[in-house]
Motif scaffolding. Sequence first.
Motif, mmCIF file in Angstrom:
data_model
loop_
_atom_site.group_PDB
_atom_site.id
_atom_site.type_symbol
_atom_site.label_atom_id
_atom_site.label_comp_id
_atom_site.label_asym_id
_atom_site.label_seq_id
_atom_site.Cartn_x
_atom_site.Cartn_y
_atom_site.Cartn_z
ATOM 1 N N LEU A 1 144.924 52.175 85.102
ATOM 2 C CA LEU A 1 145.608 52.196 83.668
ATOM 3 C C LEU A 1 144.494 51.034 83.395
ATOM 4 C CD1 LEU A 1 149.609 52.176 83.220
ATOM 5 C CD2 LEU A 1 147.197 54.357 82.949
ATOM 6 N N SER B 1 145.216 65.347 77.077
ATOM 7 C CA SER B 1 145.897 64.341 75.723
ATOM 8 C C SER B 1 145.060 64.609 74.671
ATOM 9 C CB SER B 1 144.436 62.891 77.151
ATOM 10 O OG SER B 1 145.556 62.537 78.394
ATOM 11 N N THR C 1 151.113 58.258 70.617
ATOM 12 C CA THR C 1 150.313 58.017 71.299
ATOM 13 C C THR C 1 150.077 57.292 72.850
ATOM 14 O OG1 THR C 1 152.305 56.351 72.050
ATOM 15 C CG2 THR C 1 151.582 55.729 69.603
ATOM 16 N N TYR C 2 148.595 56.177 72.264
ATOM 17 C CA TYR C 2 148.438 56.169 74.187
ATOM 18 C C TYR C 2 149.434 56.256 75.574
ATOM 19 C CZ TYR C 2 145.958 54.792 78.249
ATOM 20 O OH TYR C 2 145.290 55.157 80.189
ATOM 21 N N ARG C 3 150.939 55.526 74.718
ATOM 22 C CA ARG C 3 151.696 55.097 75.584
ATOM 23 C C ARG C 3 152.291 56.557 76.329
ATOM 24 N NH1 ARG C 3 156.236 50.385 75.390
ATOM 25 N NH2 ARG C 3 157.201 51.160 77.373
ATOM 26 N N LEU C 4 152.810 57.029 75.292
ATOM 27 C CA LEU C 4 153.640 58.311 74.908
ATOM 28 C C LEU C 4 152.750 59.116 76.075
ATOM 29 C CD1 LEU C 4 156.421 58.678 74.263
ATOM 30 C CD2 LEU C 4 155.132 59.877 72.409
ATOM 31 N N MET D 1 150.094 59.203 78.421
ATOM 32 C CA MET D 1 150.799 58.842 80.005
ATOM 33 C C MET D 1 151.700 58.765 80.355
ATOM 34 S SD MET D 1 147.666 58.242 81.267
ATOM 35 C CE MET D 1 145.788 57.820 81.013
ATOM 36 N N SER D 2 153.166 58.865 79.832
ATOM 37 C CA SER D 2 154.226 58.925 80.424
ATOM 38 C C SER D 2 154.752 60.582 80.317
ATOM 39 C CB SER D 2 155.722 57.943 79.941
ATOM 40 O OG SER D 2 155.384 58.015 78.806
#
Length: 271
Positions: free
Chosen positions: A56, A147, A156-159, A161-162
């Motif tokens: 990441l 994406s 969000t970016y974190r959400l 990705m996860s």
Amino acid sequence: MIHLPVFAAAGHLDLPWLFELIFHPTTAWINGLWITVYAAIIAQVLGVVLGVLSALGGMARNPIFRSVSGIYVWIFRGTPVLVQISLLYFGTPYLLGIDLFPTVMHTGLIDLRGAIIAGILALGVNEGAYMSEIVRAGILSVDPGQSEAAKSLGMTYRLTMSRIVLPQALRVIIPPLGNEFNNMLKTTSLLSVIAVEELYRVSMSIASATFKYFEPLLAAAVYYLILTTIWGLIQSRIERRLGAGTQRNEYPGVWARMLGLARSREGQGGH
């Protein structure tokens, strides 16, 4: 030059003792096997965590994160893991003036050997550099449009990705990850250089005490083969569960994996 008749007369294969080592292992042998297994598991988990963070970071927009990730991968993939283990355990006391890994570390609940902790840490950090490239390849295999769609929905970016990217990337990551753990089970033998009583060191201790080297080392090889074969069965099952709904021949069987016939289908994760 060794003359063959003299060499042949000097020793022979002690089959009863070999079978005794394999089928009736001593307490030291069992402890060595246990250390091999749990050191490999903990080091691999640490490697996966570091690999995800490094991947990441390497794909981040921040140039500092990208640089740190690149230097980390460059150093730990470009130097032998044996040197890294020795440098961490023997070198840090000289550099820092304090022993970070004393012979016995008292935690209050259990006593841990410093050499084991140092070995697991060195293996895990080294593994993280390899997992970084594997995770990055898995992430890049996911359609970028997903994406973008998640971003347009306000995720969000974190959400993203996860929940969107990493779950899909797992199907690409799992095969080389399994191969890395297979390698890790064998790489734990390098911990013998810092006196960790894992399987290989125990077999060498027996060999040194008896002056018979072939039988203990062959017995250790049998145990390593059993461990990697068991893991091959588990890995094959995991891959087929993740590949539900795909073509059956997309994931190789365990014997194709064991015999090296699956290499063309899997990522290049080996050390």
